[in-house]
Design a protein around this motif. Structure first.
Motif, short mmCIF file in Angstrom:
data_model
loop_
_atom_site.label_atom_id
_atom_site.label_comp_id
_atom_site.label_asym_id
_atom_site.label_seq_id
_atom_site.Cartn_x
_atom_site.Cartn_y
_atom_site.Cartn_z
N LYS A 157 31.77 29.41 20.48
CA LYS A 157 30.96 29.75 21.66
C LYS A 157 31.00 28.57 22.63
O LYS A 157 30.54 27.46 22.31
N GLU A 209 29.21 30.81 27.75
CA GLU A 209 29.17 32.16 27.17
C GLU A 209 27.73 32.53 26.82
O GLU A 209 26.96 31.72 26.31
N TRP A 210 27.38 33.80 27.09
CA TRP A 210 26.07 34.31 26.73
C TRP A 210 26.03 34.83 25.30
O TRP A 210 25.02 34.73 24.63
N GLY A 256 29.81 33.97 20.57
CA GLY A 256 30.98 33.70 21.39
C GLY A 256 32.10 34.70 21.21
O GLY A 256 32.11 35.50 20.26
N ARG A 257 33.04 34.67 22.13
CA ARG A 257 34.26 35.47 22.02
C ARG A 257 35.50 34.61 22.17
O ARG A 257 36.60 35.12 22.32
N THR A 258 35.31 33.30 22.10
CA THR A 258 36.46 32.41 22.10
C THR A 258 36.99 32.36 20.67
O THR A 258 36.27 31.97 19.74
N ALA A 299 37.45 32.98 26.00
CA ALA A 299 36.61 34.08 26.47
C ALA A 299 36.30 33.98 27.95
O ALA A 299 36.06 35.00 28.62
N LEU A 300 36.32 32.76 28.49
CA LEU A 300 35.99 32.58 29.90
C LEU A 300 37.17 32.93 30.81
O LEU A 300 37.01 32.94 32.04
N GLN A 345 34.26 40.24 30.43
CA GLN A 345 33.18 39.26 30.42
C GLN A 345 31.84 39.92 30.69
O GLN A 345 30.81 39.54 30.11
N ASN A 398 30.70 41.54 27.51
CA ASN A 398 30.20 40.57 26.54
C ASN A 398 28.78 40.11 26.83
O ASN A 398 28.16 39.46 25.99
#
Length: 361
Positions: free
Chosen positions: A265, A269-270, A274-276, A293-294, A301, A304
């Motif tokens: 994360k 990221e919210w 995380g989505r990384t 993710a960014l 995004q 997410n």
């Protein structure tokens, strides 16, 4: 308008209890980090690479270990996952503090499973998704139906009487006040169940095809899982790639050829986990690919952000209180709708048969 009213009442009578239980369980989950009674839940986060790597090496050698959900600022324990619903909590030094062989032993886990699956896996998700769409219909139709009776508006936390007219009036007036929060809760919750619905909601942020492609996880192929994966080397590479990100989840392959996955994360990221993501060859530990993710498509995004909004993972206490109001309102509206529909329905009027009077002759 009469047809809309009939649809609103019948749908509420049939699906209202599901929505009420979802509202109640969701409200309880907003505060799960406060009521989990396990030593170490309030420990400060130690997210430095050396500590996380040493703990990971210590925990992942336990028989049957399949992955770790790492501690964060809100919850100071790692959650170790085994097969068939078994798991454990461990402190950030790698010492187990409690174990379970079934999620039924941990209230936070079975409440979560009920709220997301109704204890029925994918089938339960479908039911929840349909209930979410019904909830969306309730909010929209309820606002339309309330408009006719707006002059009689009276805000009450509880019906004046437990009669059907009083319950209906309370239902309409409480519903109109809670409508904005209910709409947001229902929309974000349904987005996580039905992908087409989610794509429609984030369509303003970018092309749907681009968003759909970004939401699909990349596929990698590697070798079979080695007996001794070098978790320290993987975590070191992950930290090198994303130096400001927190370690959130480590997962072993589900089937031969799948990679070892690490989720991180980044500060912007919210999403709490995380989505990384980074994928490592399970046989060699070689990095197969990384995903920032960014840098995903804007629509992805935006998607997410749905879960953090829905579960109050952003916004602090103010937003958590707002969602508490939404959850309790859904619980009350759904349960009273079922009660008034099935148990307080007006009795059909009795037909009065008039006897003909015959004049005496």
């Amino acid at each position: 308008m009469k047809l809309l009213d009939t649809l609103h009442r019948w749908t509420g009578g049939l699906i209202g209890l599901v929505l009420a239980l979802l509202g109640l369980s969701g409200t309880i989950l907003l505060y799960e980090h406060l009521w989990i009674a396990v030593p170490g839940t309030g420990d400060p986060l130690r997210g430095d690479l050396s500590t996380v790597a040493a703990t990971t090496e210590r925990l992942m050698v336990l028989p049957g270990a399949q992955g770790i959900i790492y501690a964060d600022d809100r919850f100071g324990l790692h959650q170790l996952r085994f097969g068939e619903g078994a798991g454990a909590y461990a402190n950030q030094s790698g010492e187990l503090v409690t174990r379970w062989v079934s999620q039924r032993e941990r209230p936070e886990l079975w409440i979560f499973d009920f709220h997301h699956h109704l204890f029925a896996g994918d089938s339960g998700e479908w039911v929840i998704g349909i209930a979410g769409l019904c909830g969306l219909f309730f909010v929209i139709s309820g606002v339309i139906l309330w408009w006719r009776t707006r002059r009689t508006f009276q805000l009450r936390l509880w019906p004046k009487r437990m009669s059907r007219p009083a319950i209906v009036m309370h239902h309409r007036d409480l519903g109109i006040v809670a409508a904005p929060l209910l709409l947001l809760s229902v929309v974000t919750g349904t987005m996580m169940i039905f992908r087409p619905f989610a794509l429609g909601m984030v369509a303003p942020f970018g092309p749907v095809a681009e968003t759909a492609k970004a939401l699909d996880p990349p596929k990698y192929k590697g070798g079979p899982l080695t007996d001794k994966p070098d978790y320290t080397a993987m975590l070191t590479e992950a930290r090198r790639r994303f130096p400001d990100a927190e370690f959130r989840i480590l997962s072993l392959p589900r089937k031969p050829g799948d990679p070892i996955n690490i989720r991180m994360k980044q500060p912007a990221e919210w999403l709490p986990n995380g989505r990384t993501t980074l994928a490592f060859d399970a046989a060699t530990g070689e990095l197969l690919g990384a995903r920032d993710a960014l840098k995903l498509a804007p629509g992805a995004q935006a998607f997410n952000m749905a879960f953090p909004i829905h579960a109050s993972k952003v916004g602090g206490w103010a937003w958590r209180i707002a969602l508490t109001v939404s959850g309790l309102a859904m619980t009350m509206l759904g349960s009273l709708a079922v009660w008034s529909f099935w148990f307080k329905r007006p009795k059909p009027a009795k037909r009065v048969v008039k006897k003909a009077a015959f004049a005496a002759t």
